[in-house]
Design a protein around this motif. Structure first.
Motif, mmCIF file in Angstrom:
data_model
loop_
_atom_site.group_PDB
_atom_site.id
_atom_site.type_symbol
_atom_site.label_atom_id
_atom_site.label_comp_id
_atom_site.label_asym_id
_atom_site.label_seq_id
_atom_site.Cartn_x
_atom_site.Cartn_y
_atom_site.Cartn_z
ATOM 1 N N TYR A 121 -4.651 2.599 6.207
ATOM 2 C CA TYR A 121 -4.154 2.494 7.588
ATOM 3 C C TYR A 121 -2.703 2.019 7.677
ATOM 4 N N VAL A 122 -2.256 1.232 6.696
ATOM 5 C CA VAL A 122 -0.846 0.793 6.721
ATOM 6 C C VAL A 122 0.066 2.000 6.517
ATOM 7 N N LYS A 123 -0.293 2.812 5.549
ATOM 8 C CA LYS A 123 0.488 4.036 5.288
ATOM 9 C C LYS A 123 0.521 4.915 6.539
ATOM 10 N N LEU A 124 -0.638 5.074 7.155
ATOM 11 C CA LEU A 124 -0.732 5.888 8.370
ATOM 12 C C LEU A 124 0.168 5.320 9.477
ATOM 13 N N ALA A 125 0.136 3.991 9.593
ATOM 14 C CA ALA A 125 0.934 3.355 10.650
ATOM 15 C C ALA A 125 2.425 3.602 10.443
ATOM 16 N N VAL A 126 2.878 3.479 9.172
ATOM 17 C CA VAL A 126 4.311 3.621 8.881
ATOM 18 C C VAL A 126 4.705 5.098 8.872
ATOM 19 N N GLU A 127 3.990 5.876 8.086
ATOM 20 C CA GLU A 127 4.446 7.247 7.816
ATOM 21 C C GLU A 127 4.059 8.237 8.913
ATOM 22 N N GLU A 128 2.890 8.044 9.499
ATOM 23 C CA GLU A 128 2.466 9.040 10.493
ATOM 24 C C GLU A 128 2.718 8.612 11.931
ATOM 25 N N LEU A 129 2.640 7.293 12.182
ATOM 26 C CA LEU A 129 2.856 6.851 13.566
ATOM 27 C C LEU A 129 4.272 6.317 13.773
ATOM 28 N N GLY A 130 5.013 6.098 12.665
ATOM 29 C CA GLY A 130 6.414 5.692 12.772
ATOM 30 C C GLY A 130 6.613 4.279 13.307
ATOM 31 N N ILE A 131 5.650 3.413 13.063
ATOM 32 C CA ILE A 131 5.756 2.031 13.553
ATOM 33 C C ILE A 131 6.617 1.223 12.570
ATOM 34 N N VAL A 132 7.476 0.361 13.103
ATOM 35 C CA VAL A 132 8.331 -0.441 12.211
ATOM 36 C C VAL A 132 7.469 -1.474 11.477
ATOM 37 N N PRO A 133 7.763 -1.741 10.186
ATOM 38 C CA PRO A 133 6.922 -2.648 9.394
ATOM 39 C C PRO A 133 6.732 -4.031 10.025
ATOM 40 N N GLY A 134 7.751 -4.520 10.719
ATOM 41 C CA GLY A 134 7.661 -5.850 11.341
ATOM 42 C C GLY A 134 6.622 -5.934 12.445
ATOM 43 N N ARG A 135 6.107 -4.779 12.871
ATOM 44 C CA ARG A 135 5.078 -4.807 13.914
ATOM 45 C C ARG A 135 3.740 -4.264 13.394
ATOM 46 N N ILE A 136 3.579 -4.371 12.087
ATOM 47 C CA ILE A 136 2.305 -3.991 11.467
ATOM 48 C C ILE A 136 1.788 -5.212 10.714
ATOM 49 N N ASP A 137 0.497 -5.516 10.895
ATOM 50 C CA ASP A 137 -0.115 -6.630 10.163
ATOM 51 C C ASP A 137 -1.405 -6.119 9.533
ATOM 52 N N THR A 138 -1.552 -6.355 8.224
ATOM 53 C CA THR A 138 -2.836 -6.053 7.583
ATOM 54 C C THR A 138 -3.423 -7.348 7.059
ATOM 55 N N ILE A 139 -4.736 -7.507 7.217
ATOM 56 C CA ILE A 139 -5.379 -8.727 6.711
ATOM 57 C C ILE A 139 -6.165 -8.428 5.440
ATOM 58 N N ILE A 140 -5.956 -7.224 4.882
ATOM 59 C CA ILE A 140 -6.795 -6.821 3.770
ATOM 60 C C ILE A 140 -6.058 -6.026 2.684
ATOM 61 N N ASP A 141 -5.050 -5.253 3.062
ATOM 62 C CA ASP A 141 -4.452 -4.311 2.101
ATOM 63 C C ASP A 141 -3.137 -4.867 1.545
ATOM 64 N N TRP A 142 -3.269 -5.760 0.536
ATOM 65 C CA TRP A 142 -2.078 -6.444 0.015
ATOM 66 C C TRP A 142 -1.141 -5.461 -0.699
ATOM 67 N N ALA A 143 -1.717 -4.463 -1.371
ATOM 68 C CA ALA A 143 -0.877 -3.501 -2.100
ATOM 69 C C ALA A 143 -0.003 -2.721 -1.116
ATOM 70 N N ALA A 144 -0.594 -2.270 -0.034
ATOM 71 C CA ALA A 144 0.179 -1.526 0.971
ATOM 72 C C ALA A 144 1.213 -2.438 1.632
#
Ligand SMILES: NC(=O)c1ccc[n+]([C@@H]2O[C@H](COP(=O)([O-])OP(=O)(O)OC[C@H]3O[C@@H](n4cnc5c(N)ncnc54)[C@H](OP(=O)(O)O)[C@@H]3O)[C@@H](O)[C@H]2O)c1
Length: 304
Positions: A216-239
Motif C-alpha cells: 500500500y505504501v508503493k501504491l500511495a506514492v507511485e499510483e496515487l502520487g501522495i507526498v511521502p510526508g503525508r503517508i504513514d505505515t504502521i507495519i511496512d518498515w521496508a517500504a
C-alpha cells in the motif's frame, strides 16, 4: 497467561502464578478486560526476536482496563477501587491481576464499556499517532488500508473527527456498511484498487494511512502520487525505508493524555471501538486464532 517458548497458539497456557505486588509508583489492577493485538502474536511466534525478544516464561498483553486493587508506595494519582484504563509495557495484562505504573492509568469514563476500555490502548494510540502523522485536517481526502481492523476502525473515525472531508476505507464487502455508518467511503481492496480509489476521490488524494502492509505504501506514492510526508505505515518498515514515509505508531502515540482524550471521545459518543468478540482468558488460543485470520472488525477482547 504464559508461554515458555516461541510457537503457535498452542504454546499459550493459563497458569496460576503469584499475585504481583505493586512497587513504588505502581498500582495493582484487577483486570476486567484486556485487548489482544497482532504484534503479540508476532512476538509469541518469535518473528520479532531481533527487535523485541521474549524472555521465558513470558506473559502477554499491553492493553488493560480494570479496578485498582492496591497501590504501591508514593502513589496518589489512583486509589483502591478506582476504575481505570491503561497499559503495561511488561507483557502482562492477559491475567486476572496486573501491576502497571500508576502514571499509565487514566479514569474510565462511565460511557466507556469495559470491553472498549480494555481494548483501547494499543489500537487507540496507534490510530491517533497515524492520523496526527499524516496531518489529517479539514478538506483532506485520506485513504486508510485495513480500515475496519483494530487500528483502522479507529483511524477512519479519528480522521473524520480531525475534519477530513473524505475518508476512503479499504475493506472487504462485509465491512462496507459499518464504514458508511461511520462517515467513511468504502472501497474494496484487491486488483484495480488504485482506480477505484481515484474514482471515489474525484481528484487529489492527500494522505494515506497503511495499517495492512503488502504494497500500500508503493501504491500511495507511485499510483496515487501522495507526498511521502503525508503517508504513514504502521507495519511496512521496508517500504518506509524505500519511500521515506512515516512510521508513527504506538510508541509515538503512547501517553496517558492521548488515552484519556480517546476515552473522552468514546464517552461523548464521538468514537466507537467495535468489539468483534469477547473471549474468556482460558479461550486465549481461540482468540488469537481468530485475530490471526486478519479479518477482525475492530477489537477482540479477553475477559478474565
Ligand atoms: N507500529 C505500531 O505501533 C503498531 C501498532 C498496532 C498494530 N500494528 C500492526 O498493524 C497491523 C494492523 O493491526 P490491527 O490491530 O489493526 O490488525 P487487525 O485488527 O487484525 O486488522 C485486520 C484488518 O485487516 C484487513 N485486511 C485483511 N486483508 C487485507 C488486504 N489485503 N488489504 C487491506 N486490508 C486487509 C481486514 O479487513 P477485512 O476484514 O475487511 O478483509 C481487517 O479489517 C498489524 O500488522 C499490527 O501488527 C502496528
Amino acid at each position: 497467561m504464559r508461554f515458555d517458548h516461541y510457537g503457535d497458539v498452542d504454546v499459550l497456557n493459563v497458569v496460576e502464578v503469584e499475585r504481583p505486588v505493586p512497587g513504588p509508583g505502581e498500582a495493582l489492577v484487577r483486570v476486567k478486560a484486556a485487548g489482544i493485538n497482532p504484534g503479540e502474536a508476532s512476538i509469541r511466534k518469535g518473528l520479532l526476536h531481533d527487535r523485541f525478544p521474549a524472555s521465558f516464561p513470558s506473559g502477554e498483553g499491553s492493553d488493560l482496563a480494570g479496578v485498582v486493587e492496591e497501590v504501591g508506595p508514593g502513589v496518589d494519582s489512583v486509589t483502591e477501587g478506582d476504575e481505570v484504563i491503561g497499559w503495561t509495557d511488561q507483557r502482562a495484562s492477559h491475567a486476572e491481576f496486573v501491576v502497571a505504573p500508576a502514571e499509565h492509568l487514566v479514569p474510565r469514563p462511565a460511557g466507556v464499556s469495559w470491553e472498549a476500555a480494555g481494548a483501547l490502548f494499543i489500537a487507540g494510540v496507534t490510530a491517533y499517532a497515524a492520523v496526527r502523522a499524516v496531518g489529517a485536517g479539514p478538506g483532506d481526502t485520506i485513504v486508510v488500508s485495513g480500515a475496519a481492523g483494530g487500528v483502522g476502525s479507529l483511524a477512519v473515525q479519528l480522521a473524520r473527527h480531525a475534519g477530513a472531508a473524505t475518508v476512503i476505507g479499504l475493506a472487504s464487502s462485509g465491512n462496507h456498511q459499518w464504514l458508511r455508518d461511520h462517515g467513511v467511503t468504502p472501497v474494496a481492496y484487491g486488483s484495480g484498487v488504485a482506480d477505484r480509489i481515484r474514482e471515489v476521490a474525484r481528484g487529489r488524494v492527500d494522505a494515506f494511512i497503511d495499517t495492512f502492509g503488502g504494497g500500500y505504501v508503493k501504491l500511495a506514492v507511485e499510483e496515487l502520487g501522495i507526498v511521502p510526508g503525508r503517508i504513514d505505515t504502521i507495519i511496512d518498515w521496508a517500504a518506509a525505508r524505500q519511500y521515506g514515509v512515516k512510521t508513527e505508531g504506538s510508541t509515538a502515540g503512547s501517553s496517558p493524555e492521548v488515552l484519556a482524550e480517546l476515552a473522552a471521545l468514546i464517552d461523548r459518543g464521538e468514537l466507537e471501538v467495535p468489539i468483534a468478540k469477547v473471549y474468556g482468558l482460558e479461550e486465549v488460543r481461540d482468540a488469537y486464532r481468530e485475530l490471526e485470520r486478519r479479518h477482525t472488525r475492530g477489537k477482540i477482547v479477553l475477559v478474565p
